[in-house]
Design a protein around this motif. Structure first.
Motif, short mmCIF file in Angstrom:
data_model
loop_
_atom_site.label_atom_id
_atom_site.label_comp_id
_atom_site.label_asym_id
_atom_site.label_seq_id
_atom_site.Cartn_x
_atom_site.Cartn_y
_atom_site.Cartn_z
N CYS A 6 7.19 5.34 3.22
CA CYS A 6 8.09 4.23 3.51
C CYS A 6 7.36 3.14 4.28
N VAL A 39 8.21 7.81 7.76
CA VAL A 39 8.67 8.83 6.81
C VAL A 39 7.77 8.88 5.58
N CYS A 87 12.61 0.92 2.65
CA CYS A 87 13.35 1.84 3.53
C CYS A 87 14.02 2.99 2.76
N LEU A 88 13.72 4.20 3.18
CA LEU A 88 14.27 5.39 2.54
C LEU A 88 15.59 5.81 3.16
N GLY A 89 16.06 5.03 4.13
CA GLY A 89 17.34 5.34 4.75
C GLY A 89 17.28 6.46 5.76
N ALA A 90 16.09 6.74 6.26
CA ALA A 90 15.94 7.80 7.26
C ALA A 90 15.15 7.24 8.44
N CYS A 91 15.54 6.03 8.87
CA CYS A 91 14.75 5.29 9.87
C CYS A 91 14.60 6.08 11.18
N GLY A 105 9.13 0.36 5.19
CA GLY A 105 10.20 -0.44 5.78
C GLY A 105 9.87 -0.76 7.23
N THR A 106 10.68 -1.62 7.83
CA THR A 106 10.37 -2.14 9.17
C THR A 106 10.21 -1.03 10.21
N ALA A 107 11.18 -0.11 10.27
CA ALA A 107 11.12 0.94 11.30
C ALA A 107 9.86 1.78 11.15
N CYS A 108 9.50 2.10 9.92
CA CYS A 108 8.30 2.92 9.70
C CYS A 108 7.05 2.09 9.98
S1 FES Z 1 12.24 1.95 7.47
FE1 FES Z 1 11.39 3.82 6.84
S2 FES Z 1 13.11 5.06 6.51
FE2 FES Z 1 13.95 3.16 7.06
#
Ligand code: FES
Length: 159
Positions: free
Chosen positions: A85, A135, A126-130, A87-90
């Protein structure tokens, strides 16, 4: 000599059976493609042409659908699919370093497959597991809180 990655006669026969079962059913192309990808793993040109012929559709239309949906692949995939992932959080929790290390350690580029056919590596949104960031998903196994070291250790478990 058969071309590299050629489909086996058994795979072609199974794909033909899928096409025969759905031929003439309106809107069944996605189902046919999904089942054929399960059989072959990806869509080499011979399979796309066979499906188009069998479904009585233009080859360009079948190519168009295969290339449009990220679920379908025109390239052979590795035995194991790694999705990382981005996405931003990752990202803020260091996934870039994880990706870099996995690429170097296993000789696989993001979006590609390693020479041995062991892994395909795909950066995804984002895989929805932020809450578990960063992840990494290997096949159907979700691994949260991975570091460059732990990601490589986990991947060593997949032959
Ligand atoms: S940003 Fe990685 S799971 Fe949401």
């Amino acid at each position: 000599m058969a071309p590299l990655n050629a489909l086996t006669p058994d795979q072609l026969a199974q794909a033909d059976a899928v096409v025969a079962e759905h031929r003439g059913t309106p809107g069944s192309l996605i189902t046919v493609l999904r089942l054929c990808q399960d059989i072959a793993g990806y869509f080499p040109p011979e399979l796309v042409e066979r499906i188009a012929r069998g479904m009585n559709l233009p080859v360009a239309k079948v190519y168009g659908v295969v290339s449009f949906y990220s679920l379908f692949s025109l390239e052979p995939k590795g035995r194991h699919q790694i999705r990382v992932c981005t996405g931003t959080a990752c990202y803020v929790r260091g996934v870039r370093e994880v990706l870099d290390r996995v690429e170097r350690r296993f000789g696989v580029k993001a979006g590609g497959t390693c020479g041995s056919g062991r892994f395909s590596l795909e950066p995804v949104r984002c895989l929805g597991a932020c809450g578990l960031a960063p992840v990494m998903v290997v096949d159907r196994d979700v691994h949260g809180g991975v570091t460059p070291d732990s990601a490589c250790e986990i991947l060593e478990g997949y032959e």
